[in-house]
Design an enzyme around this catalytic site. Structure first.
Site, PDB file in Angstrom:
ATOM      1  N   LYS A  49      39.815  35.809  43.732  1.00 44.69           N
ATOM      2  CA  LYS A  49      40.414  37.106  44.048  1.00 44.69           C
ATOM      3  C   LYS A  49      39.399  38.123  44.556  1.00 44.69           C
ATOM      4  O   LYS A  49      39.739  39.063  45.253  1.00 44.69           O
ATOM      5  CB  LYS A  49      41.119  37.682  42.813  1.00 44.69           C
ATOM      6  CG  LYS A  49      42.369  36.939  42.417  1.00 44.69           C
ATOM      7  CD  LYS A  49      43.580  37.713  42.808  1.00 44.69           C
ATOM      8  CE  LYS A  49      44.916  37.047  42.532  1.00 44.69           C
ATOM      9  NZ  LYS A  49      44.980  35.987  41.556  1.00 44.69           N
ATOM     10  N   SER A 302      41.001  27.572  41.278  1.00 47.91           N
ATOM     11  CA  SER A 302      41.019  28.981  41.670  1.00 47.91           C
ATOM     12  C   SER A 302      40.355  29.951  40.701  1.00 47.91           C
ATOM     13  O   SER A 302      39.972  31.049  41.105  1.00 47.91           O
ATOM     14  CB  SER A 302      42.466  29.403  41.909  1.00 47.91           C
ATOM     15  OG  SER A 302      43.277  29.021  40.806  1.00 47.91           O
TER      16      SER A 302
HETATM   17  C1  PLP Z   1      45.912  35.065  41.557  1.00 44.79           C
HETATM   18  C2  PLP Z   1      45.590  33.704  41.203  1.00 44.79           C
HETATM   19  C3  PLP Z   1      46.260  32.619  41.783  1.00 44.79           C
HETATM   20  C4  PLP Z   1      47.422  32.782  42.727  1.00 44.79           C
HETATM   21  O1  PLP Z   1      47.100  33.489  43.897  1.00 44.79           O
HETATM   22  P1  PLP Z   1      48.226  34.198  44.774  1.00 44.79           P
HETATM   23  O2  PLP Z   1      47.492  34.747  45.927  1.00 44.79           O
HETATM   24  O3  PLP Z   1      48.887  35.237  43.935  1.00 44.79           O
HETATM   25  O4  PLP Z   1      49.221  33.135  45.144  1.00 44.79           O
HETATM   26  C5  PLP Z   1      45.836  31.350  41.452  1.00 44.79           C
HETATM   27  N1  PLP Z   1      44.844  31.140  40.573  1.00 44.79           N
HETATM   28  C6  PLP Z   1      44.178  32.150  40.002  1.00 44.79           C
HETATM   29  C7  PLP Z   1      43.077  31.835  39.040  1.00 44.79           C
HETATM   30  C8  PLP Z   1      44.524  33.467  40.298  1.00 44.79           C
HETATM   31  O5  PLP Z   1      43.858  34.464  39.705  1.00 44.79           O
END
Ligand code: PLP
Length: 322
Positions: A49, A302
């Site tokens: 993010k 992510s």
């Molecule tokens: C925000 C987030 C997502 C999803 O991302 P989007 O852009 O909202 O689809 C996935 N994994 C993590 C760890 C996140 O913080």
């Protein structure tokens, strides 16, 4: 695509170019040609993010920076905005719902941002955020539905395909869709044939329902291991819904047990702590829902924001089952 390349230049000093590592055990177990994991779980502030937030904030005019920035978030985006704003010397306010764990609130405050805790859901936190924008003139840094945020998240795919141009399938966690839209934009510009898979959680498939309804659909929040994937796609969605409809090839939905197994896989085979939201790509493969034969697959891990007690309990429970 120019926007993604511009984002890459703009955020270079703030964001880490995270490793892309091979996953030989997973490759073997699902009989793929190769699988690589993109470790955004190691990114500063613990999630990808930071890329979108940094691109948005670094792109503001001096006058906008003076006003300060504001966001609402389940946690990772809030931390990212706080960190990027501090790096840019900008004041940040983060609106969080009462459901957000206390450690996540504290993390935002430790980064020098003001945390405003209000409301029972992400949508209520959003209402408070809109109120503060009108009342105090802060500049909004939305978590996903914003061109600069989407372009920033797209730099994940740009790095992956620069390092491993032969990747032909990407698995991407999906909630509001900033990561998936940015990934799809960048990846399809580099290789139009690439197969893009969005992975949603079965307990909160807001984007899938919205794609079917052709407009944003709100869904009730439920407990899940993948807390970062909770929340709707916004009452008004201008960018991520149409981009995902146009560019994404396949959608998969994963269950809680598969998410737990994915988290455990990362710990056992790669010594990596990842949060539930980050485990959905591995979970989708292990559920057998994505074509793997002859494929070179990239998976975005992510983020890594976990509550230690809860994480350790889950791993123990999981290990007992074998
Ligand atoms: C925000 C987030 C997502 C999803 O991302 P989007 O852009 O909202 O689809 C996935 N994994 C993590 C760890 C996140 O913080």
């Amino acid at each position: 695509m120019q926007h993604v390349l511009a984002a890459q230049r703009r955020i270079r000093g703030i964001v880490w170019q995270t490793p892309l590592i091979p996953a030989p055990q997973l490759t073997q177990s699902v009989e793929a040609l190769s699988i690589h994991l993109k470790l955004e779980s190691l990114q500063y502030t613990g999630a990808f993010k930071l890329r979108g937030a940094a691109n948005k904030i670094m792109g503001l005019t001096e006058a906008e920076k003076q006003r300060g920035v504001i966001t609402f978030s389940t946690g990772n985006h809030g931390r990212a905005v706080a960190y990027a704003a501090r790096e840019a010397g900008v004041k940040a306010v983060v609106c969080l719902s009462e459901h957000v764990p206390k450690n996540r609130v504290a993390l935002v405050e430790q980064l020098g941002a003001v945390a405003e805790v209000m409301g029972k859901s992400q949508d209520e936190a959003e209402t408070h955020y809109e109120h503060l924008i009108r009342e105090r003139g802060y500049v909004a840094v939305p978590p996903f539905d914003d061109p600069a945020v989407i372009a920033g998240q797209g730099t994940v795919a740009l790095e992956m395909l620069t390092e491993q141009p032969e990747l032909d399938t990407l698995l991407v966690p999906l909630s509001g869709g900033g990561l998936l839209a940015g990934t799809a934009l960048a990846a399809k510009a580099i290789n139009p044939q690439i197969h893009i898979v969005g992975v949603s959680i079965d307990r909160s498939p807001a984007m899938l329902k919205s794609l079917k309804a052709e407009k944003p659909v709100a869904i009730e929040e439920q407990e899940t291991l993948a807390g970062s994937l909770l929340g709707g796609i916004g009452r008004e969605n201008h960018y991520t819904l149409p981009l995902i409809r146009k560019l994404v090839d396949q959608h998969v939905v994963v269950k809680e047990e598969a998410i737990a197994a994915g988290m455990r896989f990362a710990l056992e085979h790669h010594s990596l702590v990842i949060e539930g939201a980050a485990a959905v790509g591995v979970a989708a493969l292990q559920q057998g829902q994505v074509e793997t034969a002859g494929r070179r697959i990239g998976i975005i891990l992510s983020g890594s924001c976990v509550e230690p007690e809860q994480y350790l309990a889950l791993m123990k429970e999981n290990f007992k089952k074998i």
